[in-house]
Write a protein that holds these residues in place. Sequence first.
Motif, short mmCIF file in Angstrom:
data_model
loop_
_atom_site.label_atom_id
_atom_site.label_comp_id
_atom_site.label_asym_id
_atom_site.label_seq_id
_atom_site.Cartn_x
_atom_site.Cartn_y
_atom_site.Cartn_z
N LEU A 1 24.30 26.75 -17.38
CA LEU A 1 25.27 26.27 -18.36
C LEU A 1 26.28 25.32 -17.73
O LEU A 1 26.70 24.35 -18.36
CB LEU A 1 25.99 27.46 -19.00
N ASP A 2 26.66 25.58 -16.48
CA ASP A 2 27.60 24.69 -15.79
C ASP A 2 27.02 23.27 -15.71
O ASP A 2 27.73 22.28 -15.94
CB ASP A 2 27.88 25.20 -14.37
N VAL A 3 25.75 23.17 -15.39
CA VAL A 3 25.10 21.86 -15.29
C VAL A 3 24.98 21.21 -16.67
O VAL A 3 25.30 20.03 -16.85
CB VAL A 3 23.71 21.99 -14.65
N ALA A 4 24.54 21.99 -17.66
CA ALA A 4 24.38 21.45 -19.01
C ALA A 4 25.72 20.99 -19.58
O ALA A 4 25.80 19.95 -20.25
CB ALA A 4 23.75 22.49 -19.93
N SER A 5 26.78 21.73 -19.31
CA SER A 5 28.10 21.38 -19.82
C SER A 5 28.61 20.10 -19.16
O SER A 5 29.20 19.24 -19.82
CB SER A 5 29.09 22.53 -19.59
N ALA A 6 28.41 20.00 -17.84
CA ALA A 6 28.83 18.78 -17.14
C ALA A 6 28.06 17.57 -17.66
O ALA A 6 28.63 16.49 -17.86
CB ALA A 6 28.60 18.94 -15.63
N LEU A 7 26.77 17.75 -17.91
CA LEU A 7 25.97 16.65 -18.44
C LEU A 7 26.41 16.31 -19.85
O LEU A 7 26.44 15.12 -20.24
CB LEU A 7 24.49 17.01 -18.41
N ASN A 8 26.76 17.30 -20.63
CA ASN A 8 27.23 17.05 -22.00
C ASN A 8 28.47 16.17 -21.99
O ASN A 8 28.59 15.22 -22.78
CB ASN A 8 27.53 18.38 -22.69
N ARG A 9 29.40 16.47 -21.09
CA ARG A 9 30.61 15.65 -20.98
C ARG A 9 30.28 14.24 -20.49
O ARG A 9 30.87 13.25 -20.96
CB ARG A 9 31.62 16.33 -20.05
N ALA A 10 29.34 14.15 -19.56
CA ALA A 10 28.95 12.85 -19.03
C ALA A 10 28.27 12.00 -20.10
O ALA A 10 28.49 10.79 -20.20
CB ALA A 10 28.03 13.03 -17.82
N LEU A 11 27.43 12.62 -20.90
CA LEU A 11 26.77 11.91 -22.00
C LEU A 11 27.80 11.43 -23.02
O LEU A 11 27.67 10.34 -23.58
CB LEU A 11 25.74 12.81 -22.67
N GLY A 12 28.82 12.25 -23.25
CA GLY A 12 29.88 11.85 -24.18
C GLY A 12 30.63 10.62 -23.70
O GLY A 12 30.96 9.73 -24.48
N VAL A 13 30.89 10.57 -22.39
CA VAL A 13 31.54 9.39 -21.81
C VAL A 13 30.62 8.18 -21.95
O VAL A 13 31.07 7.06 -22.24
CB VAL A 13 31.93 9.64 -20.34
#
Length: 214
Positions: free
Chosen positions: A113-125
């Motif tokens: 989940l830590d990785v998926a959440s970080a990627l989610n924020r990165a995709l949003g940027v």
Amino acid sequence: MDVTTLAVAIIGVGGTLGGTLGGALLSQRANREQNRRADREREQERHEQAVQTRRDLYARLNTTARAYRVAARDAVEAAQRGESVDPALLDAAKEAWADEYSQAQMALARDVLDVASALNRALGVGYSVVKQLPSSPDLDASYQRARRWFGKSLSDGVYLLRVTLRHDLGVETEPRFEQTRMQMLTTLDSARDDLARLLAAERAQATGRVAGGR
């Protein structure tokens, strides 16, 4: 009836009862073993179903993450070539990822989940990068920045998610993966924060220009 006859009769009855009781005990033991075997088979089936459900979720999560990154990158490249860009394509990719990520949040282990959440924020940027291109004060610099983001940082983030999912499923095993995961995660978060600050500064600058022109 003499004693011998009585003894034979008693032995015969005892043997019949013993055989009946012994047969009943054997039957009960066989039934218990059959029930235990059925329980083990049901447990194995539930385990296999759970693993397959997780595999399916991970496959969709990986697919939608890649599609989202590619759609954003393609939008940047098309805009740089002066081609018209259909915003619905990027928005559809964004929504598809959001749906899978929302489901995954309830099922992922903490490290995944830590990785998926970080990627989610990165995709949003990355989504903001595309949306802010038309108002960028320096288009050439913005295009170069976008290509670096989608071709390097965000690409690495999608790769990290895929490898993390494979490790969680046991498909890949790398003794030093935990250390590598943390390093890549830190790098992704740092790059995202830097880009987010630049985008925020450009938005503030654009707002100031609009306010000054009134």
